[in-house]
Design a protein around this motif. Structure first.
Motif, PDB file in Angstrom:
ATOM      1  N   UNK A  18     -42.909 -48.968   2.676  1.00 45.62           N
ATOM      2  CA  UNK A  18     -42.982 -48.034   3.800  1.00 45.62           C
ATOM      3  C   UNK A  18     -43.301 -46.655   3.245  1.00 45.62           C
ATOM      4  N   UNK A  19     -43.911 -45.858   4.100  1.00 44.12           N
ATOM      5  CA  UNK A  19     -44.192 -44.466   3.731  1.00 44.12           C
ATOM      6  C   UNK A  19     -43.583 -43.563   4.786  1.00 44.12           C
ATOM      7  N   UNK A  20     -42.701 -42.684   4.342  1.00 48.27           N
ATOM      8  CA  UNK A  20     -42.102 -41.697   5.224  1.00 48.27           C
ATOM      9  C   UNK A  20     -42.813 -40.361   5.069  1.00 48.27           C
ATOM     10  N   UNK A  21     -42.900 -39.640   6.172  1.00 54.74           N
ATOM     11  CA  UNK A  21     -43.490 -38.304   6.130  1.00 54.74           C
ATOM     12  C   UNK A  21     -42.569 -37.315   6.812  1.00 54.74           C
ATOM     13  N   UNK A  22     -42.642 -36.073   6.353  1.00 59.54           N
ATOM     14  CA  UNK A  22     -41.842 -34.996   6.936  1.00 59.54           C
ATOM     15  C   UNK A  22     -42.756 -33.792   7.133  1.00 59.54           C
ATOM     16  N   UNK A  23     -42.832 -33.329   8.371  1.00 61.18           N
ATOM     17  CA  UNK A  23     -43.619 -32.144   8.693  1.00 61.18           C
ATOM     18  C   UNK A  23     -42.671 -30.962   8.853  1.00 61.18           C
ATOM     19  N   UNK A  24     -42.972 -29.887   8.124  1.00 59.20           N
ATOM     20  CA  UNK A  24     -42.124 -28.698   8.145  1.00 59.20           C
ATOM     21  C   UNK A  24     -42.811 -27.561   8.872  1.00 59.20           C
ATOM     22  N   UNK A  25     -42.016 -26.762   9.579  1.00 57.07           N
ATOM     23  CA  UNK A  25     -42.529 -25.566  10.238  1.00 57.07           C
ATOM     24  C   UNK A  25     -41.467 -24.476  10.160  1.00 57.07           C
ATOM     25  N   UNK A  26     -41.910 -23.259  10.367  1.00 54.19           N
ATOM     26  CA  UNK A  26     -40.969 -22.146  10.399  1.00 54.19           C
ATOM     27  C   UNK A  26     -40.531 -21.642   9.040  1.00 54.19           C
ATOM     28  N   UNK A  27     -41.267 -22.008   8.006  1.00 51.69           N
ATOM     29  CA  UNK A  27     -40.898 -21.572   6.664  1.00 51.69           C
ATOM     30  C   UNK A  27     -42.149 -21.472   5.808  1.00 51.69           C
ATOM     31  N   UNK A  28     -42.020 -20.756   4.711  1.00 48.33           N
ATOM     32  CA  UNK A  28     -43.130 -20.692   3.757  1.00 48.33           C
ATOM     33  C   UNK A  28     -43.034 -21.938   2.902  1.00 48.33           C
ATOM     34  N   UNK A  29     -43.613 -23.003   3.406  1.00 48.70           N
ATOM     35  CA  UNK A  29     -43.406 -24.329   2.851  1.00 48.70           C
ATOM     36  C   UNK A  29     -43.689 -24.400   1.363  1.00 48.70           C
ATOM     37  N   UNK A  30     -44.737 -23.706   0.942  1.00 51.40           N
ATOM     38  CA  UNK A  30     -45.206 -23.880  -0.434  1.00 51.40           C
ATOM     39  C   UNK A  30     -44.194 -23.434  -1.472  1.00 51.40           C
ATOM     40  N   UNK A  31     -43.219 -22.607  -1.092  1.00 47.55           N
ATOM     41  CA  UNK A  31     -42.257 -22.140  -2.090  1.00 47.55           C
ATOM     42  C   UNK A  31     -40.924 -22.873  -1.996  1.00 47.55           C
ATOM     43  N   UNK A  32     -40.843 -23.824  -1.072  1.00 43.69           N
ATOM     44  CA  UNK A  32     -39.579 -24.551  -0.913  1.00 43.69           C
ATOM     45  C   UNK A  32     -39.540 -25.800  -1.784  1.00 43.69           C
ATOM     46  N   UNK A  33     -38.375 -26.025  -2.383  1.00 44.66           N
ATOM     47  CA  UNK A  33     -38.107 -27.363  -2.893  1.00 44.66           C
ATOM     48  C   UNK A  33     -37.780 -28.242  -1.687  1.00 44.66           C
ATOM     49  N   UNK A  34     -38.378 -29.418  -1.644  1.00 44.32           N
ATOM     50  CA  UNK A  34     -38.176 -30.351  -0.546  1.00 44.32           C
ATOM     51  C   UNK A  34     -37.501 -31.608  -1.077  1.00 44.32           C
ATOM     52  N   UNK A  35     -36.769 -32.278  -0.202  1.00 48.25           N
ATOM     53  CA  UNK A  35     -36.078 -33.474  -0.659  1.00 48.25           C
ATOM     54  C   UNK A  35     -35.933 -34.521   0.421  1.00 48.25           C
ATOM     55  N   UNK A  36     -35.632 -35.715  -0.028  1.00 47.01           N
ATOM     56  CA  UNK A  36     -35.273 -36.832   0.847  1.00 47.01           C
ATOM     57  C   UNK A  36     -33.876 -37.310   0.459  1.00 47.01           C
ATOM     58  N   UNK A  37     -33.043 -37.452   1.461  1.00 46.75           N
ATOM     59  CA  UNK A  37     -31.719 -38.026   1.305  1.00 46.75           C
ATOM     60  C   UNK A  37     -31.635 -39.263   2.195  1.00 46.75           C
ATOM     61  N   UNK A  38     -30.619 -40.065   1.958  1.00 42.53           N
ATOM     62  CA  UNK A  38     -30.393 -41.207   2.831  1.00 42.53           C
ATOM     63  C   UNK A  38     -28.902 -41.436   3.006  1.00 42.53           C
ATOM     64  N   UNK A  39     -28.581 -42.061   4.135  1.00 43.24           N
ATOM     65  CA  UNK A  39     -27.189 -42.383   4.425  1.00 43.24           C
ATOM     66  C   UNK A  39     -27.118 -43.781   5.016  1.00 43.24           C
ATOM     67  N   UNK A  40     -26.465 -44.659   4.285  1.00 38.84           N
ATOM     68  CA  UNK A  40     -26.251 -46.019   4.756  1.00 38.84           C
ATOM     69  C   UNK A  40     -24.950 -46.082   5.550  1.00 38.84           C
ATOM     70  N   UNK A  41     -24.804 -47.070   6.415  1.00 40.29           N
ATOM     71  CA  UNK A  41     -23.581 -47.188   7.215  1.00 40.29           C
ATOM     72  C   UNK A  41     -22.332 -47.238   6.330  1.00 40.29           C
ATOM     73  N   UNK A  42     -21.365 -46.385   6.635  1.00 47.34           N
ATOM     74  CA  UNK A  42     -20.115 -46.374   5.902  1.00 47.34           C
ATOM     75  C   UNK A  42     -20.164 -45.697   4.550  1.00 47.34           C
ATOM     76  N   UNK A  43     -21.311 -45.100   4.234  1.00 48.96           N
ATOM     77  CA  UNK A  43     -21.458 -44.446   2.927  1.00 48.96           C
ATOM     78  C   UNK A  43     -21.798 -42.976   3.101  1.00 48.96           C
ATOM     79  N   UNK A  44     -21.598 -42.216   2.029  1.00 46.90           N
ATOM     80  CA  UNK A  44     -21.953 -40.809   2.058  1.00 46.90           C
ATOM     81  C   UNK A  44     -23.463 -40.629   1.912  1.00 46.90           C
ATOM     82  N   UNK A  45     -23.932 -39.501   2.409  1.00 56.02           N
ATOM     83  CA  UNK A  45     -25.343 -39.180   2.244  1.00 56.02           C
ATOM     84  C   UNK A  45     -25.627 -38.959   0.757  1.00 56.02           C
TER      85      UNK A  45
END
Length: 114
Positions: A18-45
């Protein structure tokens, strides 16, 4: 106001991709570190992957060699290519950035099952 909108989740069989995408707005995107997190049922993010403003990635050990994070600063998007998915990857995946405070997307469900 920073907004992050994820897309691309769904149901996939074990071993699939699978391929996930994230579109950002309202920020100077190019200078941000970006990340992906996940949270499974009953577990911490948990952190899945991050990518710095200059494109340097880091991955959780559990996804190294299977997931690839990338960014397109011209389009203000960050993507997560997920290969060789297993049931342990089932979770809600969240896009993340920091600009003075934490910002999160609404999350997208990834389910790996037969």
């Amino acid at each position: 106001q920073v907004q992050l909108v994820e897309s691309g989740g769904g149901l996939v069989q074990p071993g699939g991709s699978l391929r996930l995408s994230c579109a950002a707005s309202g920020t100077i995107f190019s200078i941000n570190t970006m990340g992906w997190y996940r949270q499974a049922p009953g577990k911490e993010r948990e952190l899945v992957a991050i990518i710095t403003s200059i494109g340097t990635p880091e991955y959780a050990n559990s996804v190294k060699g299977r997931f690839t994070i990338s960014r397109d600063n011209a389009k203000n998007t960050v993507s997560l290519q997920m290969n060789s998915l297993g049931p342990e990857d089932t979770a809600v995946y969240y896009c993340y950035t920091y600009r003075g405070r934490d910002y999160w997307g609404q999350g997208t469900q990834v389910t790996v099952s037969l």
